[in-house]
Design a protein around this motif. Sequence first.
Motif, PDB file in Angstrom:
ATOM      1  N   ILE A 149      84.312  -1.002 -10.428  1.00  0.00           N
ATOM      2  CA  ILE A 149      84.450   0.378 -11.839  1.00  0.00           C
ATOM      3  C   ILE A 149      85.206  -0.181 -12.715  1.00  0.00           C
ATOM      4  CG2 ILE A 149      85.527   2.405 -11.657  1.00  0.00           C
ATOM      5  CD1 ILE A 149      84.635   2.577  -8.637  1.00  0.00           C
ATOM      6  N   MET A 150      86.476  -0.857 -12.316  1.00  0.00           N
ATOM      7  CA  MET A 150      87.661  -1.451 -13.290  1.00  0.00           C
ATOM      8  C   MET A 150      86.952  -2.427 -14.411  1.00  0.00           C
ATOM      9  SD  MET A 150      90.199   0.209 -12.448  1.00  0.00           S
ATOM     10  CE  MET A 150      91.792  -0.457 -12.890  1.00  0.00           C
ATOM     11  N   GLU A 151      85.872  -3.258 -14.080  1.00  0.00           N
ATOM     12  CA  GLU A 151      85.329  -4.157 -14.690  1.00  0.00           C
ATOM     13  C   GLU A 151      84.153  -3.151 -15.685  1.00  0.00           C
ATOM     14  OE1 GLU A 151      84.388  -7.700 -16.643  1.00  0.00           O
ATOM     15  OE2 GLU A 151      86.126  -7.333 -14.995  1.00  0.00           O
ATOM     16  N   LEU A 152      83.632  -2.454 -15.124  1.00  0.00           N
ATOM     17  CA  LEU A 152      82.674  -1.630 -16.077  1.00  0.00           C
ATOM     18  C   LEU A 152      83.582  -0.790 -17.242  1.00  0.00           C
ATOM     19  CD1 LEU A 152      80.248  -0.542 -13.576  1.00  0.00           C
ATOM     20  CD2 LEU A 152      79.667  -2.191 -15.230  1.00  0.00           C
ATOM     21  N   PHE A 153      84.428  -0.317 -16.571  1.00  0.00           N
ATOM     22  CA  PHE A 153      85.261   0.424 -17.920  1.00  0.00           C
ATOM     23  C   PHE A 153      86.127  -0.683 -18.736  1.00  0.00           C
ATOM     24  CE2 PHE A 153      84.426   4.058 -15.264  1.00  0.00           C
ATOM     25  CZ  PHE A 153      84.148   4.907 -16.255  1.00  0.00           C
ATOM     26  N   ARG A 154      86.608  -1.829 -17.846  1.00  0.00           N
ATOM     27  CA  ARG A 154      87.403  -2.623 -19.102  1.00  0.00           C
ATOM     28  C   ARG A 154      86.168  -3.134 -20.318  1.00  0.00           C
ATOM     29  NH1 ARG A 154      88.278  -6.461 -15.325  1.00  0.00           N
ATOM     30  NH2 ARG A 154      90.140  -5.265 -14.749  1.00  0.00           N
ATOM     31  N   GLY A 163      92.656   8.879  -9.405  1.00  0.00           N
ATOM     32  CA  GLY A 163      93.681   8.957  -9.147  1.00  0.00           C
ATOM     33  C   GLY A 163      94.862   9.281 -10.516  1.00  0.00           C
ATOM     34  N   SER A 164      95.852   8.234 -10.681  1.00  0.00           N
ATOM     35  CA  SER A 164      96.604   8.564 -11.518  1.00  0.00           C
ATOM     36  C   SER A 164      96.324   7.466 -12.609  1.00  0.00           C
ATOM     37  CB  SER A 164      98.048   8.562 -11.260  1.00  0.00           C
ATOM     38  OG  SER A 164      98.215   7.458 -10.614  1.00  0.00           O
ATOM     39  N   VAL A 165      95.550   6.777 -12.425  1.00  0.00           N
ATOM     40  CA  VAL A 165      94.932   5.466 -13.293  1.00  0.00           C
ATOM     41  C   VAL A 165      93.918   5.944 -14.272  1.00  0.00           C
ATOM     42  CG1 VAL A 165      94.036   3.024 -13.543  1.00  0.00           C
ATOM     43  CG2 VAL A 165      95.516   3.880 -11.561  1.00  0.00           C
ATOM     44  N   GLU A 166      94.373   5.670 -15.605  1.00  0.00           N
ATOM     45  CA  GLU A 166      93.329   6.100 -16.795  1.00  0.00           C
ATOM     46  C   GLU A 166      92.568   4.893 -17.059  1.00  0.00           C
ATOM     47  OE1 GLU A 166      95.748   7.273 -19.954  1.00  0.00           O
ATOM     48  OE2 GLU A 166      96.110   9.239 -19.452  1.00  0.00           O
ATOM     49  N   LEU A 167      91.359   5.138 -17.099  1.00  0.00           N
ATOM     50  CA  LEU A 167      90.210   3.928 -17.025  1.00  0.00           C
ATOM     51  C   LEU A 167      89.821   3.903 -18.638  1.00  0.00           C
ATOM     52  CD1 LEU A 167      88.051   4.603 -13.761  1.00  0.00           C
ATOM     53  CD2 LEU A 167      89.932   2.884 -14.216  1.00  0.00           C
ATOM     54  N   TYR A 168      89.434   4.960 -19.121  1.00  0.00           N
ATOM     55  CA  TYR A 168      89.050   5.066 -20.376  1.00  0.00           C
ATOM     56  C   TYR A 168      89.524   6.164 -21.186  1.00  0.00           C
ATOM     57  CZ  TYR A 168      85.784   5.356 -24.266  1.00  0.00           C
ATOM     58  OH  TYR A 168      85.315   5.046 -25.594  1.00  0.00           O
ATOM     59  N   LYS A 202      88.293  14.596  -6.895  1.00  0.00           N
ATOM     60  CA  LYS A 202      88.604  13.396  -6.470  1.00  0.00           C
ATOM     61  C   LYS A 202      87.556  12.514  -6.890  1.00  0.00           C
ATOM     62  CE  LYS A 202      89.965  15.415  -2.155  1.00  0.00           C
ATOM     63  NZ  LYS A 202      89.519  15.724  -0.604  1.00  0.00           N
ATOM     64  N   GLY A 203      87.896  11.028  -6.692  1.00  0.00           N
ATOM     65  CA  GLY A 203      86.794  10.081  -7.209  1.00  0.00           C
ATOM     66  C   GLY A 203      87.147   9.912  -9.058  1.00  0.00           C
ATOM     67  N   LEU A 204      86.174   9.653  -9.519  1.00  0.00           N
ATOM     68  CA  LEU A 204      86.206   9.468 -10.851  1.00  0.00           C
ATOM     69  C   LEU A 204      86.176  10.956 -11.630  1.00  0.00           C
ATOM     70  CD1 LEU A 204      86.144   7.345 -13.424  1.00  0.00           C
ATOM     71  CD2 LEU A 204      83.868   7.839 -13.555  1.00  0.00           C
ATOM     72  N   VAL A 205      87.448  11.316 -12.240  1.00  0.00           N
ATOM     73  CA  VAL A 205      87.665  12.536 -12.581  1.00  0.00           C
ATOM     74  C   VAL A 205      87.452  12.568 -14.467  1.00  0.00           C
ATOM     75  CG1 VAL A 205      89.501  14.574 -12.859  1.00  0.00           C
ATOM     76  CG2 VAL A 205      89.358  13.130 -10.714  1.00  0.00           C
ATOM     77  N   LEU A 206      86.661  13.475 -14.641  1.00  0.00           N
ATOM     78  CA  LEU A 206      86.418  13.733 -16.008  1.00  0.00           C
ATOM     79  C   LEU A 206      87.230  14.541 -16.850  1.00  0.00           C
ATOM     80  CD1 LEU A 206      83.736  12.291 -14.714  1.00  0.00           C
ATOM     81  CD2 LEU A 206      82.819  12.406 -16.882  1.00  0.00           C
ATOM     82  N   PRO A 207      87.683  14.629 -18.038  1.00  0.00           N
ATOM     83  CA  PRO A 207      88.266  15.640 -18.690  1.00  0.00           C
ATOM     84  C   PRO A 207      87.331  17.007 -18.595  1.00  0.00           C
ATOM     85  CG  PRO A 207      87.948  14.208 -20.133  1.00  0.00           C
ATOM     86  CD  PRO A 207      87.363  13.537 -18.947  1.00  0.00           C
ATOM     87  N   PRO A 208      87.957  18.002 -18.498  1.00  0.00           N
ATOM     88  CA  PRO A 208      87.205  19.184 -18.652  1.00  0.00           C
ATOM     89  C   PRO A 208      86.728  19.432 -20.070  1.00  0.00           C
ATOM     90  CG  PRO A 208      89.233  19.937 -18.571  1.00  0.00           C
ATOM     91  CD  PRO A 208      89.364  18.671 -18.542  1.00  0.00           C
ATOM     92  N   ILE A 209      85.457  19.936 -20.241  1.00  0.00           N
ATOM     93  CA  ILE A 209      84.801  20.392 -21.614  1.00  0.00           C
ATOM     94  C   ILE A 209      84.842  21.576 -21.928  1.00  0.00           C
ATOM     95  CG2 ILE A 209      82.498  20.504 -22.764  1.00  0.00           C
ATOM     96  CD1 ILE A 209      81.351  18.281 -20.918  1.00  0.00           C
ATOM     97  N   GLN A 210      85.351  22.055 -22.856  1.00  0.00           N
ATOM     98  CA  GLN A 210      85.593  23.338 -23.221  1.00  0.00           C
ATOM     99  C   GLN A 210      84.531  23.969 -23.914  1.00  0.00           C
ATOM    100  OE1 GLN A 210      88.704  24.652 -22.533  1.00  0.00           O
ATOM    101  NE2 GLN A 210      89.034  22.637 -21.897  1.00  0.00           N
ATOM    102  N   LYS A 211      84.232  25.525 -23.855  1.00  0.00           N
ATOM    103  CA  LYS A 211      83.130  26.291 -24.469  1.00  0.00           C
ATOM    104  C   LYS A 211      82.900  25.575 -25.913  1.00  0.00           C
ATOM    105  CE  LYS A 211      83.610  30.117 -21.377  1.00  0.00           C
ATOM    106  NZ  LYS A 211      83.856  31.664 -21.198  1.00  0.00           N
TER     107      LYS A 211
END
Length: 161
Positions: A60-65, A79-84, A117-126
């Motif tokens: 996962i880390m390599e793909l986002f890197r 978790g608390s780690v920002e990947l991208y 949980k898992g890979l958490v994406l930011p919410p999309i607004q209307k």
Amino acid sequence: MSPIIVDSNSLTILDGHHRHYASLIIGLSKIPVILVDYNSNDVVVDSWSLDLREVKTEIIMELFRHLNSKGGKYCIKIGSVELYCDDDIFTLYWRVENIRQKIMSMGYNVVKIADKKGLVLPPIQKQDITLVSSKGLRFPPKSTRHIYKFFIPRDELSLKC
């Protein structure tokens, strides 16, 4: 066919993109639609998370890197780690979709889950959804989860005329 759900103001399809596309392919001139007021507080937009438990963290880390995050106001986290992070939520969601497809091509099962949980994406607004739609674009499939605080009939309707 179950009706598709469409915003009565912008005519943005909220639920039923696949049914709409299939109806175009087979040449239907009409399909069942339920119009809703997307600006209403009775329509809530939620996002999915990706369950990546069976995928090694290093993968996962390599793909986002490889995305070379330059920062931005929308961030993907485990978790608390920002990947991208990116300033464009549309671009961010399509990059995640590309990574999801790469992970699946490696033989892993990637499931979208409702909890954070898992890979958490930011919410999309209307307003993000209607803006993207007004440009003739759409977010990746199943990017959002619309919750209706009123009854939406899900009866199958006959397409026979």
